[in-house]
Design a protein around this motif. Structure first.
Motif, PDB file in Angstrom:
ATOM      1  N   SER A 158       0.818  -1.215   0.000  1.00 48.08           N
ATOM      2  CA  SER A 158       0.000   0.000   0.000  1.00 48.08           C
ATOM      3  C   SER A 158       0.852   1.264   0.000  1.00 48.08           C
ATOM      4  CB  SER A 158      -0.934   0.012   1.215  1.00 48.08           C
ATOM      5  OG  SER A 158      -0.185   0.172   2.403  1.00 48.08           O
ATOM      6  N   GLY A 159       2.053   1.180   0.546  1.00 45.03           N
ATOM      7  CA  GLY A 159       2.932   2.344   0.566  1.00 45.03           C
ATOM      8  C   GLY A 159       2.506   3.417   1.545  1.00 45.03           C
ATOM      9  N   ARG A 160       1.596   3.090   2.448  1.00 39.60           N
ATOM     10  CA  ARG A 160       1.129   4.073   3.423  1.00 39.60           C
ATOM     11  C   ARG A 160       1.919   3.978   4.732  1.00 39.60           C
ATOM     12  NH1 ARG A 160      -2.342   7.891   1.778  1.00 39.60           N
ATOM     13  NH2 ARG A 160      -3.207   8.029   3.863  1.00 39.60           N
ATOM     14  N   TRP A 161       2.352   2.764   5.059  1.00 38.06           N
ATOM     15  CA  TRP A 161       3.135   2.558   6.269  1.00 38.06           C
ATOM     16  C   TRP A 161       3.972   1.316   6.051  1.00 38.06           C
ATOM     17  CZ3 TRP A 161       0.654   2.430  11.826  1.00 38.06           C
ATOM     18  CH2 TRP A 161       1.648   2.211  12.772  1.00 38.06           C
ATOM     19  N   VAL A 162       5.255   1.491   5.943  1.00 35.50           N
ATOM     20  CA  VAL A 162       6.155   0.356   5.736  1.00 35.50           C
ATOM     21  C   VAL A 162       6.984   0.180   7.009  1.00 35.50           C
ATOM     22  CG1 VAL A 162       8.026  -0.608   4.354  1.00 35.50           C
ATOM     23  CG2 VAL A 162       6.248   0.765   3.253  1.00 35.50           C
ATOM     24  N   LEU A 163       7.028  -1.049   7.470  1.00 28.86           N
ATOM     25  CA  LEU A 163       7.819  -1.396   8.642  1.00 28.86           C
ATOM     26  C   LEU A 163       8.978  -2.275   8.200  1.00 28.86           C
ATOM     27  CD1 LEU A 163       6.654  -2.491  12.093  1.00 28.86           C
ATOM     28  CD2 LEU A 163       8.155  -4.011  10.825  1.00 28.86           C
ATOM     29  N   LEU A 164      10.174  -1.901   8.592  1.00 27.89           N
ATOM     30  CA  LEU A 164      11.374  -2.701   8.346  1.00 27.89           C
ATOM     31  C   LEU A 164      11.934  -3.110   9.700  1.00 27.89           C
ATOM     32  CD1 LEU A 164      13.139  -0.435   5.686  1.00 27.89           C
ATOM     33  CD2 LEU A 164      11.849  -2.529   5.249  1.00 27.89           C
ATOM     34  N   ASP A 165      12.031  -4.408   9.938  1.00 28.95           N
ATOM     35  CA  ASP A 165      12.521  -4.910  11.217  1.00 28.95           C
ATOM     36  C   ASP A 165      13.945  -5.425  11.044  1.00 28.95           C
ATOM     37  OD1 ASP A 165      13.055  -6.199  13.598  1.00 28.95           O
ATOM     38  OD2 ASP A 165      11.173  -7.325  13.637  1.00 28.95           O
ATOM     39  N   TYR A 166      14.890  -4.707  11.656  1.00 30.00           N
ATOM     40  CA  TYR A 166      16.295  -5.107  11.625  1.00 30.00           C
ATOM     41  C   TYR A 166      16.719  -5.702  12.969  1.00 30.00           C
ATOM     42  CZ  TYR A 166      17.027  -2.774   7.158  1.00 30.00           C
ATOM     43  OH  TYR A 166      16.974  -2.414   5.831  1.00 30.00           O
ATOM     44  N   VAL A 167      15.784  -6.136  13.769  1.00 31.90           N
ATOM     45  CA  VAL A 167      15.951  -6.681  15.113  1.00 31.90           C
ATOM     46  C   VAL A 167      16.422  -5.597  16.081  1.00 31.90           C
ATOM     47  CG1 VAL A 167      16.984  -8.456  16.590  1.00 31.90           C
ATOM     48  CG2 VAL A 167      16.347  -9.021  14.244  1.00 31.90           C
ATOM     49  N   ASP A 168      17.611  -5.038  15.886  1.00 27.59           N
ATOM     50  CA  ASP A 168      18.109  -3.990  16.781  1.00 27.59           C
ATOM     51  C   ASP A 168      17.336  -2.681  16.620  1.00 27.59           C
ATOM     52  OD1 ASP A 168      20.192  -5.602  17.813  1.00 27.59           O
ATOM     53  OD2 ASP A 168      21.449  -5.138  16.092  1.00 27.59           O
ATOM     54  N   VAL A 169      16.820  -2.465  15.419  1.00 30.84           N
ATOM     55  CA  VAL A 169      16.074  -1.255  15.100  1.00 30.84           C
ATOM     56  C   VAL A 169      14.851  -1.645  14.275  1.00 30.84           C
ATOM     57  CG1 VAL A 169      16.132   0.972  13.898  1.00 30.84           C
ATOM     58  CG2 VAL A 169      18.182   0.124  15.005  1.00 30.84           C
ATOM     59  N   VAL A 170      13.714  -1.056  14.629  1.00 32.49           N
ATOM     60  CA  VAL A 170      12.509  -1.227  13.827  1.00 32.49           C
ATOM     61  C   VAL A 170      12.209   0.133  13.198  1.00 32.49           C
ATOM     62  CG1 VAL A 170      10.046  -1.788  13.825  1.00 32.49           C
ATOM     63  CG2 VAL A 170      11.630  -3.094  15.262  1.00 32.49           C
ATOM     64  N   ILE A 171      12.113   0.137  11.882  1.00 26.15           N
ATOM     65  CA  ILE A 171      11.940   1.381  11.131  1.00 26.15           C
ATOM     66  C   ILE A 171      10.509   1.479  10.635  1.00 26.15           C
ATOM     67  CG2 ILE A 171      12.699   2.646   9.073  1.00 26.15           C
ATOM     68  CD1 ILE A 171      15.419   1.118   9.440  1.00 26.15           C
ATOM     69  N   HIS A 172       9.888   2.620  10.913  1.00 27.97           N
ATOM     70  CA  HIS A 172       8.524   2.900  10.467  1.00 27.97           C
ATOM     71  C   HIS A 172       8.588   4.094   9.518  1.00 27.97           C
ATOM     72  CE1 HIS A 172       6.691   0.521  13.780  1.00 27.97           C
ATOM     73  NE2 HIS A 172       7.736   0.938  14.460  1.00 27.97           N
ATOM     74  N   VAL A 173       8.272   3.868   8.259  1.00 24.74           N
ATOM     75  CA  VAL A 173       8.171   4.974   7.301  1.00 24.74           C
ATOM     76  C   VAL A 173       6.686   5.085   6.973  1.00 24.74           C
ATOM     77  CG1 VAL A 173       8.909   5.940   5.099  1.00 24.74           C
ATOM     78  CG2 VAL A 173      10.469   4.458   6.385  1.00 24.74           C
ATOM     79  N   GLN A 174       6.108   6.213   7.335  1.00 27.68           N
ATOM     80  CA  GLN A 174       4.665   6.373   7.245  1.00 27.68           C
ATOM     81  C   GLN A 174       4.272   7.550   6.354  1.00 27.68           C
ATOM     82  OE1 GLN A 174       4.529   6.843  11.600  1.00 27.68           O
ATOM     83  NE2 GLN A 174       2.961   5.255  11.568  1.00 27.68           N
ATOM     84  N   HIS A 175       3.120   7.380   5.705  1.00 30.37           N
ATOM     85  CA  HIS A 175       2.478   8.508   5.041  1.00 30.37           C
ATOM     86  C   HIS A 175       2.154   9.514   6.152  1.00 30.37           C
ATOM     87  CE1 HIS A 175      -0.588  10.828   2.976  1.00 30.37           C
ATOM     88  NE2 HIS A 175      -0.189  10.276   1.835  1.00 30.37           N
ATOM     89  N   SER A 176       2.240  10.782   5.869  1.00 28.00           N
ATOM     90  CA  SER A 176       2.024  11.819   6.882  1.00 28.00           C
ATOM     91  C   SER A 176       0.696  11.659   7.619  1.00 28.00           C
ATOM     92  CB  SER A 176       2.082  13.206   6.235  1.00 28.00           C
ATOM     93  OG  SER A 176       3.331  13.394   5.619  1.00 28.00           O
ATOM     94  N   GLU A 177      -0.340  11.253   6.902  1.00 31.26           N
ATOM     95  CA  GLU A 177      -1.653  11.073   7.540  1.00 31.26           C
ATOM     96  C   GLU A 177      -1.625   9.933   8.556  1.00 31.26           C
ATOM     97  OE1 GLU A 177      -4.252  10.513   4.208  1.00 31.26           O
ATOM     98  OE2 GLU A 177      -4.147  12.637   3.644  1.00 31.26           O
ATOM     99  N   GLU A 178      -0.961   8.831   8.221  1.00 35.48           N
ATOM    100  CA  GLU A 178      -0.838   7.710   9.158  1.00 35.48           C
ATOM    101  C   GLU A 178       0.006   8.112  10.369  1.00 35.48           C
ATOM    102  OE1 GLU A 178      -2.804   5.340   6.204  1.00 35.48           O
ATOM    103  OE2 GLU A 178      -1.613   7.134   6.149  1.00 35.48           O
ATOM    104  N   ARG A 179       1.039   8.871  10.119  1.00 39.11           N
ATOM    105  CA  ARG A 179       1.905   9.318  11.216  1.00 39.11           C
ATOM    106  C   ARG A 179       1.106  10.137  12.213  1.00 39.11           C
ATOM    107  NH1 ARG A 179       7.728  10.741  11.347  1.00 39.11           N
ATOM    108  NH2 ARG A 179       8.102  11.333  13.507  1.00 39.11           N
TER     109      ARG A 179
END
Length: 132
Positions: A80-101
Motif C-alpha cells: 500500500s505504501g502508506r506505512w512500511v515497517l522494516l525490522d532489523y531486530v536492533d532497530v525497527v523502522i517505520h516509514v509512514q504517510h504523513s496522515e498515518e503518522r
C-alpha cells in the motif's frame, strides 16, 4: 538498557538515508528499556506513497552497504505504501504517510522514552557553507 552501538549505527545510517530522500520528521526513539524485542524505533514520514517507497528503498540500500551489512528480517506494508515497517531486530523502522503518522501518533505513544539525536548532515553542511 541503553541502545547498543549496532542499533545506534543502523538507526543513524537509516535516518540519514531517509533524510537524503526528503523524509519529514525523522526521529529515533530509544525503546530499549521498554521493549525486549528491539533497542530503537526510527520514525519518518512522507507526503505520498511514492515517496514512502523511495525512502524505504534508500534505507535498505544504505544499510546493505554498511561494512557489516544489514538486511531486514521482516518487512510489512510495502504494497500500500502508506506505512512500511522494516525490522532489523536492533532497530525497527517505520516509514509512514504523513496522515498515518498523525493518526497513529507513535511519537506520542513513546513520548516517555528518550530520543537519540539525529541531525541531517545536509543541514550541517548548509550551515557551514553559510558561515563562510
Amino acid at each position: 538498557m541503553t541502545v547498543s552501538d549496532r542499533a545506534r549505527e543502523l538507526a543513524l545510517a537509516a535516518a540519514q538515508a531517509a533524510a537524503d530522500k526528503k523524509a519529514q520528521d525523522v526521529v529515533i526513539i530509544d525503546v530499549g528499556d521498554q521493549l525486549v524485542i528491539t533497542d530503537a524505533f526510527l520514525l519518518a514520514s512522507a507526503p505520498n506513497e511514492r515517496q514512502v517507497i523511495a525512502i524505504v528503498d534508500a534505507i535498505e540500500e544504505r544499510l546493505l552497504n554498511l561494512p557489516e551489512k544489514a538486511k531486514p528480517v521482516r518487512r510489512e506494508g510495502e504494497r500500500s505504501g502508506r506505512w512500511v515497517l522494516l525490522d532489523y531486530v536492533d532497530v525497527v523502522i517505520h516509514v509512514q504517510h504523513s496522515e498515518e503518522r498523525e493518526f497513529y501518533a507513535l511519537d506520542r505513544l513513546w513520548k516517555d522514552c528518550p530520543t537519540i539525536p539525529f541531525v541531517d548532515r545536509d543541514l550541517v553542511d548548509a550551515e557551514a557553507g553559510a558561515g563562510e
